[in-house]
Design a protein around this motif. Structure first.
Motif, PDB file in Angstrom:
ATOM      1  N   CYS A  92       0.843  -1.211   0.000  1.00 49.59           N
ATOM      2  CA  CYS A  92       0.000   0.000   0.000  1.00 49.59           C
ATOM      3  C   CYS A  92       0.878   1.260   0.000  1.00 49.59           C
ATOM      4  O   CYS A  92       1.639   1.491   0.935  1.00 49.59           O
ATOM      5  CB  CYS A  92      -0.927   0.012   1.204  1.00 49.59           C
ATOM      6  SG  CYS A  92      -1.873   1.544   1.332  1.00 49.59           S
ATOM      7  N   PRO A  93       0.772   2.102  -1.049  1.00 50.53           N
ATOM      8  CA  PRO A  93       1.675   3.251  -1.146  1.00 50.53           C
ATOM      9  C   PRO A  93       1.223   4.475  -0.364  1.00 50.53           C
ATOM     10  O   PRO A  93       1.950   5.456  -0.291  1.00 50.53           O
ATOM     11  CB  PRO A  93       1.670   3.545  -2.646  1.00 50.53           C
ATOM     12  CG  PRO A  93       0.308   3.139  -3.084  1.00 50.53           C
ATOM     13  CD  PRO A  93      -0.110   1.987  -2.213  1.00 50.53           C
ATOM     14  N   THR A  94       0.011   4.434   0.190  1.00 50.09           N
ATOM     15  CA  THR A  94      -0.495   5.618   0.885  1.00 50.09           C
ATOM     16  C   THR A  94      -0.476   5.456   2.399  1.00 50.09           C
ATOM     17  O   THR A  94      -0.761   6.417   3.112  1.00 50.09           O
ATOM     18  CB  THR A  94      -1.952   5.911   0.467  1.00 50.09           C
ATOM     19  OG1 THR A  94      -2.760   4.788   0.851  1.00 50.09           O
ATOM     20  CG2 THR A  94      -2.079   6.145  -1.024  1.00 50.09           C
ATOM     21  N   GLY A  95      -0.186   4.254   2.865  1.00 50.92           N
ATOM     22  CA  GLY A  95      -0.255   4.007   4.311  1.00 50.92           C
ATOM     23  C   GLY A  95      -1.687   3.840   4.788  1.00 50.92           C
ATOM     24  O   GLY A  95      -1.958   3.909   5.991  1.00 50.92           O
ATOM     25  N   SER A 109     -10.430   4.057   4.929  1.00 54.14           N
ATOM     26  CA  SER A 109     -11.063   4.521   3.690  1.00 54.14           C
ATOM     27  C   SER A 109     -10.780   5.988   3.397  1.00 54.14           C
ATOM     28  O   SER A 109     -10.794   6.406   2.239  1.00 54.14           O
ATOM     29  CB  SER A 109     -12.566   4.283   3.768  1.00 54.14           C
ATOM     30  OG  SER A 109     -13.092   4.149   2.488  1.00 54.14           O
ATOM     31  N   ASP A 110     -10.513   6.776   4.448  1.00 52.52           N
ATOM     32  CA  ASP A 110     -10.272   8.209   4.210  1.00 52.52           C
ATOM     33  C   ASP A 110      -8.840   8.480   3.745  1.00 52.52           C
ATOM     34  O   ASP A 110      -8.523   9.590   3.341  1.00 52.52           O
ATOM     35  CB  ASP A 110     -10.568   9.026   5.476  1.00 52.52           C
ATOM     36  CG  ASP A 110      -9.727   8.579   6.661  1.00 52.52           C
ATOM     37  OD1 ASP A 110      -9.348   7.391   6.710  1.00 52.52           O
ATOM     38  OD2 ASP A 110      -9.440   9.412   7.548  1.00 52.52           O
ATOM     39  N   VAL A 111      -7.978   7.479   3.793  1.00 56.95           N
ATOM     40  CA  VAL A 111      -6.594   7.647   3.340  1.00 56.95           C
ATOM     41  C   VAL A 111      -6.390   6.999   1.957  1.00 56.95           C
ATOM     42  O   VAL A 111      -5.662   7.514   1.113  1.00 56.95           O
ATOM     43  CB  VAL A 111      -5.600   7.027   4.353  1.00 56.95           C
ATOM     44  CG1 VAL A 111      -4.162   7.204   3.876  1.00 56.95           C
ATOM     45  CG2 VAL A 111      -5.774   7.658   5.731  1.00 56.95           C
ATOM     46  N   CYS A 112      -7.073   5.876   1.720  1.00 50.68           N
ATOM     47  CA  CYS A 112      -6.925   5.134   0.453  1.00 50.68           C
ATOM     48  C   CYS A 112      -7.292   6.030  -0.741  1.00 50.68           C
ATOM     49  O   CYS A 112      -8.267   6.771  -0.684  1.00 50.68           O
ATOM     50  CB  CYS A 112      -7.849   3.911   0.481  1.00 50.68           C
ATOM     51  SG  CYS A 112      -7.899   3.006  -1.066  1.00 50.68           S
ATOM     52  N   ASN A 113      -6.493   5.948  -1.809  1.00 52.62           N
ATOM     53  CA  ASN A 113      -6.828   6.739  -3.008  1.00 52.62           C
ATOM     54  C   ASN A 113      -7.235   5.850  -4.190  1.00 52.62           C
ATOM     55  O   ASN A 113      -7.355   6.327  -5.306  1.00 52.62           O
ATOM     56  CB  ASN A 113      -5.684   7.695  -3.388  1.00 52.62           C
ATOM     57  CG  ASN A 113      -4.422   6.966  -3.831  1.00 52.62           C
ATOM     58  OD1 ASN A 113      -4.430   5.746  -4.011  1.00 52.62           O
ATOM     59  ND2 ASN A 113      -3.344   7.697  -4.009  1.00 52.62           N
ATOM     60  N   GLY A 114      -7.451   4.574  -3.910  1.00 53.52           N
ATOM     61  CA  GLY A 114      -7.988   3.694  -4.955  1.00 53.52           C
ATOM     62  C   GLY A 114      -6.993   3.321  -6.032  1.00 53.52           C
ATOM     63  O   GLY A 114      -7.376   3.133  -7.189  1.00 53.52           O
ATOM     64  N   CYS A 115      -5.705   3.156  -5.654  1.00 51.81           N
ATOM     65  CA  CYS A 115      -4.695   2.798  -6.677  1.00 51.81           C
ATOM     66  C   CYS A 115      -4.769   1.314  -7.048  1.00 51.81           C
ATOM     67  O   CYS A 115      -4.281   0.901  -8.068  1.00 51.81           O
ATOM     68  CB  CYS A 115      -3.287   3.143  -6.197  1.00 51.81           C
ATOM     69  SG  CYS A 115      -2.618   2.000  -4.959  1.00 51.81           S
ATOM     70  N   GLY A 134     -15.180   4.525  -3.829  1.00 51.15           N
ATOM     71  CA  GLY A 134     -14.075   4.620  -4.794  1.00 51.15           C
ATOM     72  C   GLY A 134     -12.755   4.168  -4.205  1.00 51.15           C
ATOM     73  O   GLY A 134     -11.691   4.409  -4.776  1.00 51.15           O
TER      74      GLY A 134
END
Lengths: 267, 303
Positions: A92-95, A109-115, A134
């Motif tokens: 996971c690249p966003t942590g 869910s508030d950190v994930c950007n759906g990559c 999303g």
């Protein structure tokens, strides 16, 4: 850190009622439709077919019939395995994917950007995009309920205790006793994911199976995605070195050839 | 059955395929530009300038494609900074998608700087601010910045394949050669793009001949790596018994073998370059969709 918590799923007592699926959907407010599209298979009791962003629990129906009266049903309530070494968390690249104090794996869910890197990294095909948010989503092992001392909605709803929730150490002891009991009755029962020395450091959601893991849609030797990193990276570097040298040497040689033909000076 | 068949498809489709293709061209173009800049003759300078421009435009397009493809595009910066602890950096050295995000960011920065330097050199910058930046990137500094852009380009061309290998998906994770393959393809398509575009910037016949000679070698390396890649897949190769196997075959035939033959026969450089670009695109198309398509079988089988 609190004690490691998880699920032990005894597939031999699953009756395929799907109370776990319904309880999960209800508690986590998951939609019935995937982005407005009904995706029910309609050709089996197994209507939802797989785990994804809106199905965090899935009751798998496996039909093993040679003839009308010669066979058996296998049923298994599947869920995120909350791996001790989790591939999704690793890549996971966003942590957004974190390990909780209960040793469970949760997507914020508030950190994930759906990559979607986690989807391809999971060896079990557990994660997918939730069309409403999303973002990538999966079972949280009811992290919100755990924090206030409640057990997860699915195991609470399970009428046969096929899904058992508790401390991992205690669940393992219980699972081993159950395997011994079944073996004494001539049933070929095996645990999947209970061994902390096994693949992925053990699974915090492990299973009692009576057939090969592949029959239940489970990989025999699940691996971390980064297992390939050193080899793939090394070969890329080697190929880069070869191509770089070919370009430099080719350029120099051609220039020298051109200059010697034209009687030129130094390169 | 390979254990990779139990994983789920990440729905990386057209935008990602385009990114892999454009990123490969940009990375390969940047590498060649830097090599020509450092080791070439003064008359090769138009090739270098073209390469840096291809890299800059490619890096910008790549960033845009990656951002649009996200489920939540406005959160693209979560890959660079910790959203809860801004401006603490977000970086995982073991996650290709994490170090790739930083790679793209830095590649964009350095390739835009070198492109501005090249455009300032040609007197093509009219905006005062851009002219000031471009004017500052000259001489030794331009070479150093270009060299960094070239190394980052090499990384961009290859990490996309490593990214695919560091998953649990069929084909992608079943062999270790995808990084090397995409890198070789990125370099060959980068060279092809320069062969097509550099004449417009004043490149000489000799410069183009050098590029073409290198492209031949890059294609041979690509073909060898492709053979090793397919061999490493073992039983998983049965997935190529599909439409995507045919696409791969067409890509190899028209995108590698045909240009090699054209180079050997000294036929149209531009024609061969166009075929190399087609082959690079088809290679990525087949590799991505052959694996993505397995999702349907997984679902149909109740896995």
């Amino acid at each position: 850190m609190a004690e490691a918590m998880g699920f032990f799923t005894d597939t031999t007592v699953c009756i395929g009622c799907k109370a776990c699926e319904v309880a999960c959907k209800e508690w986590n407010q998951l939609p019935a439709e995937n982005g407005g599209v009904r995706e029910l298979s309609g050709d089996s009791y197994d209507n939802t077919r797989k785990l994804d962003g809106i199905h965090w629990r899935h009751v798998r129906f496996i039909e093993q019939f040679k003839g009308p009266y010669d066979g058996r049903w296998l049923m298994m309530s599947d869920v995120c395995k909350h791996c001790v070494q989790a591939g999704c968390l690793e890549v996971c690249p966003t942590g957004a994917i974190v390990r909780t104090q209960f040793d469970t794996v949760v997507i914020q869910s508030d950190v994930c950007n759906g990559c979607r890197a986690c989807i391809a990294a999971c060896p079990f095909g557990v994660i997918d995009i939730n069309p409403v948010s999303g973002t990538a989503q999966k079972c949280t092992l009811c992290y919100d309920r755990l924090q206030v001392g409640l057990e997860p909605a699915c195991s609470k709803a399970c009428p046969t205790d096929s899904i058992q929730f508790g401390a991992i150490a205690e669940l393992r002891t219980r699972a081993e006793k159950r395997v011994a009991q079944l073996k004494s009755q001539g049933v070929a029962a095996e645990l999947y994911g209970a061994d902390p020395g096994g693949p992925l450091g053990g699974l915090n959601s492990f299973y009692l199976l009576v057939d090969k893991p592949e029959v239940y849609g489970l990989p025999r030797h699940p691996e971390l995605p980064t297992t390939n990193l050193a080899k793939s990276g090394g070969l890329s570097v080697a190929s880069a070195a070869v191509l770089g040298l070919l370009a430099i040497v080719g350029l120099r040689k051609r220039r020298m050839d051109e200059q010697s033909r034209g009687g030129g000076g130094n390169v | 059955m390979s254990d990779t068949f139990f994983s789920g498809a990440p729905h990386w489709a057209w935008l990602i395929i385009l990114y892999f293709f454009v990123g490969g061209i940009a990375g390969g173009g940047s590498l060649l530009a830097a090599i020509v800049d450092w080791f070439g003759a003064p008359e090769d300078r138009p090739v270098a300038r073209t390469g840096y421009n291809v890299a800059a435009v490619g890096a910008i397009i790549s960033g845009a494609l990656l951002t649009i493809d996200l489920g939540r595009p406005l959160r693209f910066w979560h890959m660079l900074f910790q959203s809860a602890n801004f401006p603490t950096l977000m970086f995982k050295g073991w996650s290709p998608i994490s170090f790739g995000a930083w790679g793209i960011f830095l590649f964009g920065l350095f390739s835009v700087l070198t492109a501005l330097g090249g455009m300032a050199e040609e007197g093509r910058l009219h905006n005062p601010a851009l002219r000031a930046v471009g004017g500052a990137v000259r001489g030794t500094l331009a070479k150093v910045v270009g060299g960094v852009a070239g190394l980052l380009g090499l990384f961009i061309a290859g990490y996309t394949g490593v990214l695919l290998s560091v998953t649990n998906r069929p084909i992608w994770a079943d062999g270790p050669w995808l990084g090397a393959l995409f890198l070789a393809s990125g370099v060959s398509t980068g060279a092809a793009t320069l062969i097509l575009l550099a004449p417009g910037r004043g490149a000489t016949e000799q410069s183009l001949a050098r590029l073409s000679a290198f492209d031949t070698k890059a294609l041979v390396v690509e073909l060898l790596v492709l053979v090793l890649f397919v061999a490493s897949l073992g039983a998983v190769n049965r997935v190529w018994l599909s439409f995507w196997g045919l696409v791969l075959l067409v890509g190899v035939g028209f995108g590698i073998l045909a240009p090699l033959r054209m180079h050997a026969q000294r036929r149209s450089l531009a024609g061969a370059a166009r075929l190399v670009l087609l082959g690079g695109f088809l290679l990525r198309l087949a590799t991505i969709f052959a694996s993505e398509g397995i999702e349907r079988y997984r679902v149909a089988a109740g896995m």
